[in-house]
Enzyme design. Sequence first.
Site, PDB file in Angstrom:
ATOM      1  N   HIS A  76      63.333  34.380  46.837  1.00 54.32           N
ATOM      2  CA  HIS A  76      62.905  35.651  46.242  1.00 54.32           C
ATOM      3  C   HIS A  76      63.454  35.791  44.828  1.00 54.32           C
ATOM      4  O   HIS A  76      64.660  35.881  44.639  1.00 54.32           O
ATOM      5  CB  HIS A  76      63.412  36.798  47.120  1.00 54.32           C
ATOM      6  CG  HIS A  76      62.643  38.072  46.981  1.00 54.32           C
ATOM      7  ND1 HIS A  76      62.350  38.641  45.756  1.00 54.32           N
ATOM      8  CD2 HIS A  76      62.092  38.898  47.908  1.00 54.32           C
ATOM      9  CE1 HIS A  76      61.664  39.759  45.945  1.00 54.32           C
ATOM     10  NE2 HIS A  76      61.485  39.936  47.244  1.00 54.32           N
ATOM     11  N   ARG A  94      53.586  51.369  46.125  1.00 56.44           N
ATOM     12  CA  ARG A  94      53.937  52.544  46.934  1.00 56.44           C
ATOM     13  C   ARG A  94      52.770  53.497  47.162  1.00 56.44           C
ATOM     14  O   ARG A  94      52.907  54.493  47.858  1.00 56.44           O
ATOM     15  CB  ARG A  94      55.096  53.292  46.264  1.00 56.44           C
ATOM     16  CG  ARG A  94      56.305  52.388  46.114  1.00 56.44           C
ATOM     17  CD  ARG A  94      57.538  53.081  45.611  1.00 56.44           C
ATOM     18  NE  ARG A  94      58.619  52.110  45.419  1.00 56.44           N
ATOM     19  CZ  ARG A  94      59.897  52.423  45.273  1.00 56.44           C
ATOM     20  NH1 ARG A  94      60.267  53.682  45.267  1.00 56.44           N
ATOM     21  NH2 ARG A  94      60.789  51.483  45.107  1.00 56.44           N
ATOM     22  N   ARG A 151      68.050  45.592  46.780  1.00 54.36           N
ATOM     23  CA  ARG A 151      66.829  45.654  45.963  1.00 54.36           C
ATOM     24  C   ARG A 151      66.684  44.353  45.173  1.00 54.36           C
ATOM     25  O   ARG A 151      67.599  43.953  44.452  1.00 54.36           O
ATOM     26  CB  ARG A 151      66.920  46.845  45.003  1.00 54.36           C
ATOM     27  CG  ARG A 151      65.628  47.230  44.326  1.00 54.36           C
ATOM     28  CD  ARG A 151      65.782  48.540  43.585  1.00 54.36           C
ATOM     29  NE  ARG A 151      66.594  48.405  42.390  1.00 54.36           N
ATOM     30  CZ  ARG A 151      66.114  48.079  41.171  1.00 54.36           C
ATOM     31  NH1 ARG A 151      64.825  47.880  41.008  1.00 54.36           N
ATOM     32  NH2 ARG A 151      66.932  47.977  40.143  1.00 54.36           N
ATOM     33  N   ALA A 152      65.522  43.703  45.330  1.00 57.71           N
ATOM     34  CA  ALA A 152      65.381  42.355  44.763  1.00 57.71           C
ATOM     35  C   ALA A 152      65.314  42.383  43.231  1.00 57.71           C
ATOM     36  O   ALA A 152      65.969  41.591  42.561  1.00 57.71           O
ATOM     37  CB  ALA A 152      64.143  41.684  45.341  1.00 57.71           C
ATOM     38  N   HIS A 164      63.890  46.024  51.338  1.00 58.50           N
ATOM     39  CA  HIS A 164      65.009  46.134  50.384  1.00 58.50           C
ATOM     40  C   HIS A 164      65.489  47.579  50.316  1.00 58.50           C
ATOM     41  O   HIS A 164      64.711  48.520  50.499  1.00 58.50           O
ATOM     42  CB  HIS A 164      64.571  45.708  48.980  1.00 58.50           C
ATOM     43  CG  HIS A 164      63.994  44.330  48.901  1.00 58.50           C
ATOM     44  ND1 HIS A 164      64.746  43.205  49.093  1.00 58.50           N
ATOM     45  CD2 HIS A 164      62.731  43.900  48.641  1.00 58.50           C
ATOM     46  CE1 HIS A 164      63.971  42.143  48.948  1.00 58.50           C
ATOM     47  NE2 HIS A 164      62.740  42.533  48.682  1.00 58.50           N
ATOM     48  N   HIS A 222      61.201  41.849  55.932  1.00 59.55           N
ATOM     49  CA  HIS A 222      61.337  41.921  54.470  1.00 59.55           C
ATOM     50  C   HIS A 222      61.382  43.378  54.013  1.00 59.55           C
ATOM     51  O   HIS A 222      60.352  44.010  53.802  1.00 59.55           O
ATOM     52  CB  HIS A 222      60.145  41.183  53.843  1.00 59.55           C
ATOM     53  CG  HIS A 222      60.216  41.022  52.363  1.00 59.55           C
ATOM     54  ND1 HIS A 222      59.323  40.222  51.673  1.00 59.55           N
ATOM     55  CD2 HIS A 222      61.033  41.545  51.417  1.00 59.55           C
ATOM     56  CE1 HIS A 222      59.588  40.260  50.381  1.00 59.55           C
ATOM     57  NE2 HIS A 222      60.624  41.063  50.193  1.00 59.55           N
ATOM     58  N   GLU A 245      57.704  44.771  53.161  1.00 58.74           N
ATOM     59  CA  GLU A 245      58.452  45.003  51.915  1.00 58.74           C
ATOM     60  C   GLU A 245      58.435  46.475  51.510  1.00 58.74           C
ATOM     61  O   GLU A 245      58.524  46.811  50.335  1.00 58.74           O
ATOM     62  CB  GLU A 245      57.944  44.130  50.750  1.00 58.74           C
ATOM     63  CG  GLU A 245      59.003  43.928  49.657  1.00 58.74           C
ATOM     64  CD  GLU A 245      58.550  43.061  48.484  1.00 58.74           C
ATOM     65  OE1 GLU A 245      57.347  42.974  48.235  1.00 58.74           O
ATOM     66  OE2 GLU A 245      59.428  42.480  47.832  1.00 58.74           O
ATOM     67  N   TYR A 286      56.899  37.606  40.778  1.00 58.06           N
ATOM     68  CA  TYR A 286      57.165  37.398  42.206  1.00 58.06           C
ATOM     69  C   TYR A 286      56.219  36.337  42.787  1.00 58.06           C
ATOM     70  O   TYR A 286      56.642  35.404  43.462  1.00 58.06           O
ATOM     71  CB  TYR A 286      56.966  38.702  43.001  1.00 58.06           C
ATOM     72  CG  TYR A 286      58.155  39.647  43.011  1.00 58.06           C
ATOM     73  CD1 TYR A 286      59.110  39.626  42.003  1.00 58.06           C
ATOM     74  CD2 TYR A 286      58.318  40.579  44.041  1.00 58.06           C
ATOM     75  CE1 TYR A 286      60.186  40.509  42.024  1.00 58.06           C
ATOM     76  CE2 TYR A 286      59.385  41.462  44.065  1.00 58.06           C
ATOM     77  CZ  TYR A 286      60.322  41.428  43.054  1.00 58.06           C
ATOM     78  OH  TYR A 286      61.381  42.303  43.079  1.00 58.06           O
TER      79      TYR A 286
HETATM   80 ZN    ZN Z   1      61.035  41.583  48.340  1.00 55.24          ZN
END
Ligand code: ZN
Length: 340
Positions: free
Chosen positions: A176, A288, A69-70, A8, A6, A282, A192
């Site tokens: 997703h 982050r 990018r989701a 992106h 997972h 992810e 999410y």
């Molecule tokens: Zn994701």
Amino acid sequence: MIIDCHGHYTTSPRQHEAWRTEQIAAHKEGRAAPPRPAISDDEIHASIVNGQLKLQQERGTDLTIFSPRAAGMGHHLGDATTSEAWATACNELIHRVCTQFPRNFVGVCMLPQTAGVSPRNCIAELERCVLQYGFVGCNLNPDPSGGFWQDPPLGDRYWYPLYEKLVELDVPAMIHVSAACNPAFHTTGSHYLNGDTAAFMQCLTSDLFKNFPTLKFIIPHGGGAVPYHWGRFRGIAQDMKLPPLTEHLLNNVFFDTCVYHLPGQELLAKVIPLDNILFASEMIGAVRGIDPETGHHYDDTKRYIEELPLSPGDKARLYEGNARRVYGRLSAQLAKQGGH
Ligand SMILES: [Zn+2]
């Protein structure tokens, strides 16, 4: 081998997302979208070497199953035509990353979904990405309206044409959502996780996997609230006279390890059978920062897995074996890309 299922492309060159803004603005004003910007191989190279690849190397993972990018999918924006052009552009970039870094990335596509438009519309792009680009899966948004849940639940026949193609191609879907446009929801904090939980429940209350016994879904972000509330879900299934969840869902539903603290990982591994857990982080994504309690990045999920009381064999399944099994085309694609 450690496969992160997972990731992106959150560090794509700036003009890519800038074009999306222009495309949607043009759509609102009834104008044609401007031509797509040029993106050089060097720009793609720099975005990966200083981003995901650097973290792969620092954290000791080998391969990322990589998708657009989701939050940027934005299926609630524009219409079917803008979604198609945007999905094409995003998937093409993923393909370029995988071509430049064939040992480190394998592609997964986003679909050109649009709220209220049949998922049948996504089949051509899915097929193109799998057959031409060698992608091994797709991200399926269970709520293209972005937080208003206007489309039928995943168990509905509305989605069946897409499922038929997934089964035919032997590719799984990661369920997703994209960005929330409903101010009641925070995209990565609640939307999410709500999406994950809702999708699982939609599967539970349907006969989807009776009709598609080989269809595979990955519920990301550790399955949302599902593992924590496993007893509730088991109890609801029992009250509904459904088979035990292991039988009813766990041949088809898998969970990733995008859970950003050790107690959460411990719970996941304790509750969900190990064959149903796929390693993932992810990164670079929703969270982050560095956890002051550990001194490490929250999304450095390998550190938590290393602390679980798993045998080497169990760990190998979680890191590699399960991904190769769930992504039916992965091993052949890796051989084709010349690595692993
Ligand atoms: Zn994701």
